[in-house]
Write an enzyme that holds these catalytic residues in place. Structure first.
Site, PDB file in Angstrom:
ATOM      1  N   CYS A  90       0.937  -1.119  -0.126  1.00 47.47           N
ATOM      2  CA  CYS A  90       0.218  -0.089   0.055  1.00 47.47           C
ATOM      3  C   CYS A  90       0.894   1.241   0.136  1.00 47.47           C
ATOM      4  CB  CYS A  90      -0.755   0.049   1.304  1.00 47.47           C
ATOM      5  SG  CYS A  90      -2.105   1.356   1.492  1.00 47.47           S
ATOM      6  N   HIS A 132      -9.536  -3.554  -1.647  1.00 49.05           N
ATOM      7  CA  HIS A 132      -8.340  -3.167  -0.924  1.00 49.05           C
ATOM      8  C   HIS A 132      -8.828  -1.378  -0.973  1.00 49.05           C
ATOM      9  CE1 HIS A 132      -3.758  -2.141   0.020  1.00 49.05           C
ATOM     10  NE2 HIS A 132      -4.167  -0.962  -0.376  1.00 49.05           N
ATOM     11  N   GLU A 133      -9.106  -0.854  -2.034  1.00 49.05           N
ATOM     12  CA  GLU A 133      -9.330   0.648  -2.126  1.00 49.05           C
ATOM     13  C   GLU A 133     -10.789   0.862  -1.119  1.00 49.05           C
ATOM     14  OE1 GLU A 133      -6.941   2.380  -2.686  1.00 49.05           O
ATOM     15  OE2 GLU A 133      -5.766   1.025  -3.646  1.00 49.05           O
ATOM     16  N   HIS A 136     -10.120   0.975   2.404  1.00 47.29           N
ATOM     17  CA  HIS A 136      -9.490   2.408   2.712  1.00 47.29           C
ATOM     18  C   HIS A 136     -10.645   3.592   3.230  1.00 47.29           C
ATOM     19  CE1 HIS A 136      -5.308   2.665   2.268  1.00 47.29           C
ATOM     20  NE2 HIS A 136      -5.389   1.970   1.183  1.00 47.29           N
TER      21      HIS A 136
END
Length: 154
Positions: A90, A132-133, A136
């Protein structure tokens, strides 16, 4: 387009749940453009608005696998299928990687920059990048999901 500063682990914005975008304005579009430029300059495959210090539900993704640039506002995962384990890193956690179990296929719903709802069915690396995004946007970092020895059986 200015390249934005990527926030690093320890910055509170990375641990906060991002707010939905209620109106797509010129400022929103400018942020997206700057996020794209920042992602490419950093040689990343995805970037979420909190990573540049903006607590809004916006992601940009380009895995380099031929699907091109994807910009999503208020994205959400509406369907998952299967499981896969893969090494992740990341831009906000420099120098660290770890194996993470994620769905191997996902369907993501969100708005494009024109405000039109889009649905994207993704698998493999693109599915992983979306997860993954979107993590966030919920204050979750990949290091929170790294598998420990013995957990790799999926």
């Amino acid at each position: 387009m200015p390249v934005l500063q990527i926030r690093k682990i320890g910055d509170p914005v990375l641990r906060s749940k991002a707010k939905p975008v209620t109106e797509i304005t010129k400022k929103t579009l400018s942020l997206i453009d700057n996020m794209v430029e920042t992602m490419y300059q950093a040689e990343g495959v995805g970037l979420a608005a909190p990573q540049v210090g903006v607590s809004k539900r916006i992601i940009v993704v380009d895995t380099g696998e031929g699907q091109g640039l994807i910009e999503l506002i208020n994205p959400e995962i509406i369907e998952t299928e299967g499981k896969d384990i893969m090494e992740e890193g990341c831009l906000s956690v420099p120098g660290q990687t770890g194996k993470v179990i994620r769905a191997s296929k996902v369907t993501v719903k969100g708005l494009n920059r024109g405000g039109k709802e889009v649905r994207i069915r993704a698998e493999g690396f693109l599915a992983r990048a979306f997860q993954h995004e979107i993590d966030h946007l919920n204050g979750i970092l990949f290091i929170d999901k790294v598998v420990r020895i013995g957990e790799e059986m999926i």
